[in-house]
Design an enzyme around this catalytic site. Sequence first.
Site, PDB file in Angstrom:
ATOM      1  N   HIS A 244       2.332   3.882   6.126  1.00 50.77           N
ATOM      2  CA  HIS A 244       1.033   3.749   5.449  1.00 50.77           C
ATOM      3  C   HIS A 244       1.210   3.115   4.074  1.00 50.77           C
ATOM      4  CE1 HIS A 244      -1.156   7.141   7.867  1.00 50.77           C
ATOM      5  NE2 HIS A 244      -0.645   6.204   8.628  1.00 50.77           N
TER       6      HIS A 244
ATOM      7  N   PRO B 280       1.993  22.094  -1.482  1.00 52.06           N
ATOM      8  CA  PRO B 280       2.130  20.927  -0.591  1.00 52.06           C
ATOM      9  C   PRO B 280       1.250  19.728  -0.911  1.00 52.06           C
ATOM     10  CG  PRO B 280       0.961  22.711   0.522  1.00 52.06           C
ATOM     11  CD  PRO B 280       1.420  23.253  -0.779  1.00 52.06           C
TER      12      PRO B 280
ATOM     13  N   TYR C 280       3.168   9.438  -6.074  1.00 51.45           N
ATOM     14  CA  TYR C 280       2.975   9.789  -4.656  1.00 51.45           C
ATOM     15  C   TYR C 280       4.048   9.143  -3.776  1.00 51.45           C
ATOM     16  CZ  TYR C 280       0.600  11.076  -0.382  1.00 51.45           C
ATOM     17  OH  TYR C 280       0.311  11.628   0.847  1.00 51.45           O
TER      18      TYR C 280
ATOM     19  N   TYR D 200      -7.489  12.783   1.356  1.00 52.89           N
ATOM     20  CA  TYR D 200      -7.489  13.980   0.512  1.00 52.89           C
ATOM     21  C   TYR D 200      -8.925  14.159   0.033  1.00 52.89           C
ATOM     22  CZ  TYR D 200      -2.364  13.920   0.298  1.00 52.89           C
ATOM     23  OH  TYR D 200      -1.022  13.976   0.613  1.00 52.89           O
TER      24      TYR D 200
ATOM     25  N   LYS E 182       5.713  16.637  -1.516  1.00 53.41           N
ATOM     26  CA  LYS E 182       6.984  16.357  -2.194  1.00 53.41           C
ATOM     27  C   LYS E 182       8.180  17.210  -1.748  1.00 53.41           C
ATOM     28  CE  LYS E 182       6.081  13.012  -4.931  1.00 53.41           C
ATOM     29  NZ  LYS E 182       5.795  12.226  -3.728  1.00 53.41           N
TER      30      LYS E 182
END
Length: 401
Positions: free
Chosen positions: A72, A294, A386, A202, A298
Amino acid sequence: MRTQVGIIGAGPAGLMLANLLHRRGIEAVVIESRSRKEIEETVRAGVLEQMTVDLLNETGAGERMMKTAMFHQGIEIRFGGKRHRIDMHKLTGGKYIAIYPQHEVIKDLIAARLQSEGRIVFNVSDVRLSNIDTEAPVITYQNENGDTEELNCDFIAGCDGFHGPSRQSIPKEIRKEYEKVYPYGWLGILAEAPPSSPELVYAHHEDGFALVSTRTPEIQRLYLQVSPADSVGNWPDERIWEKLHLRLSADDGWKLTEGPIIQKNIVSMRSFICDPMQYGRLYLAGDAAHIVPPTGAKGLNLAMADVQRLAWALEDYYETGRIERLAGYSESCLRRVWKAERFSWYMTSLLHRHHGYTPFDYQIQLAELDHVTTSTAAAQSLAENYVGLPLEFGEPSLSVT
Ligand code: FAD
Ligand code: DHB
């Protein structure tokens, strides 16, 4: 039994370390309290940073991942019924993430380990560490037949997760522990349904956080914020779908694809750091030393970064006798760990709701969400964290130029 490095725990950290050491000609034995079947079937993480993908390829365990993982280039942040894409690829100079389940990583690492005739001892119990402040540390354990075995080593790698015995072997007066427990839990489900979205979503909502992820073209991984004290018994399938539809609703006709739910579980959320991550000849790695909530995806990636540094330090020691890298292990890991802790805390605070949460808190979240989805500088900062900081991050000399 004697080996150079005794590794406690066959999670991502322990197995990756064993494979990295093998490639450097360093002998190791891995001991694990669970069965091979159990660790190969435990559903946990799904997001791999590019650094983790590279490490899996370097150790020869990446073939299946390269064939079946989904790569992605962005994520979606959803709030106020609107969808906003963060183009991580563009914002980070070409980086990506891979969606590949943790239990598949485990299967690949075990297969690579056994192919190189490395030892993994499953189903051990009563694991104890001794003489860790000498040059001859020892691990004792009971094998699956109940016989006591002794593993004499040069070094011990404590890769036994948050509840393992390794961290507790560092004297209390040496260990400083930092902890934050969040008033949130995640209900995670696997559903037999094609992906609702080409990238992860998200979602911030007044009713609570929701996350859309995926596992395969046929299976979706979805999460809902719940109370950490909640139990799956309170979550019949209809209630789960109702909340997912509510929290993920978008004003442009986006549709959540539904299907049979084949697994449900609830996890609680904490931030935790043990400093130092080493004592004598014991080196902690992964969840044994630190836990992140979570939301930033990571945990597994930090475990991989730790063992990469440990393998590097051990290689230096065995090839040249130099101990500087081993001596600096904890310091170099913790610099990266704290950055990931900060990012995971930030993502968690940005996206969740809780009791005692005020209208002011809500407006601040919306302002921050507006900022990260409209300011290139803010979006770039989120994207950089990220996709994962560079592997060399943590070297004391690295600074902004
Ligand atoms: P573990 O995976 O906990 O492995 C430790 C091993 O040690 C276990 O196999 C255990 O059985 C064994 N052990 C314990 N005690 C003993 C003993 N006494 N003797 C021998 N063996 C012992 N991370 C990400 O990077 N990306 C994500 O997308 C992500 N999503 C997540 C989603 C959820 C719902 C959860 C719960 C976690 C997620 N994580 C994610 C975090 C990730 O799963 C962990 O950080 C990762 O498993 C840590 O690996 P580890 O090897 O350090 O520890
Ligand atoms: C997944 C887990 C996470 O913690 C996250 O932030 C994104 C995806 C997953 O399991 O797919």
